[in-house]
Design a protein around this motif. Sequence first.
Motif, PDB file in Angstrom:
ATOM      1  N   ALA A 145       0.860  -1.184   0.000  1.00 46.55           N
ATOM      2  CA  ALA A 145       0.000   0.000   0.000  1.00 46.55           C
ATOM      3  C   ALA A 145       0.898   1.236   0.000  1.00 46.55           C
ATOM      4  N   LEU A 149      -3.304   5.389  -1.248  1.00 44.40           N
ATOM      5  CA  LEU A 149      -4.380   4.671  -0.571  1.00 44.40           C
ATOM      6  C   LEU A 149      -4.705   5.336   0.765  1.00 44.40           C
ATOM      7  N   LEU A 210      -9.286  -2.875   2.528  1.00 45.25           N
ATOM      8  CA  LEU A 210      -8.406  -1.716   2.404  1.00 45.25           C
ATOM      9  C   LEU A 210      -7.882  -1.212   3.740  1.00 45.25           C
TER      10      LEU A 210
END
Length: 300
Positions: A145, A149, A210
């Motif tokens: 990531a 993000l 996420l």
Amino acid sequence: MPASPDRQAVEIEGHRLSLSHLDRVLFPASGHTKAQVLHYYAQVAEVLLPHATGRPASFVRAPEGLTGQSWVAKNPPGGVPGWVSVVPVEHREGVTEQVVIDSAAALVAMVNLGAYEVHVPQWTAAAGPDAHDRLVLDLDPGPGADLVLCCRVAQRLRQLLDDDGLTAHAVVSGAKGLHLYAALCPTSGRAASAYAKELAGRLQGEHPGLVVASMARAARRGKVFIDWSQNASAKTTAAPYTVRLRERPGVAAPVGWDEVAACESPEELAFTPEEVLDRIAAHGDPLAPLTGDDTRRPLP
């Protein structure tokens, strides 16, 4: 004292300082010297101080720069001038004295001693650790990531905070992630941590692919870890506008929500000390509302 390229006597706010090792290269990849870092802190002090004054500071010290040893220091190092303010702080290991950065002179004095990163808690020494006046959420990208993000996650967190009556302010950490701050009516560290943990868990429930709120590092791959624990009274966060000791000198720099929304690569929100000074000259301190009493709101 005679001036030399590597040493200079200066007077700041009535205090005389002998700045040393000015030619020392602290960041080999960028070539930034100690003199350049000192210049940055002297120039940025006006906007940094409101976010650090009154808060017992800890520092990442690296007197030799990135090529030498670095460590976290809470106690004042040897050589601190007697006029630099200190306050007693109770820790699990006992009561220690810690520096309070309450002037440009104190800031430059500490940087001159190799204390290049400034970290502060979300409470002031005068109010004590049971009166947190800021909430902080540290968005830390796990392996796979990145800051982009983090920006997407931050936008949703901003909405959730707004729904709860809190105004979010974004600060790139100067490392890999993003910090979100909100001004609070004084509350306990336990209450601030509980709210931050619940908020992180709420977002993980929305976007489990996420976001992660767990401290387990194995769960962070490809996700953004929302570190709610920095609201504990014993924890500190990199102060807004501090330099970060990375391969190149990053800065914990406030950014606008339009910049967060538009970010498509981490490099877009990575700023050198010189770029941060240019941003301040053009726009002032976008984080200034965080320090106003009229912006403080209670936790829901």
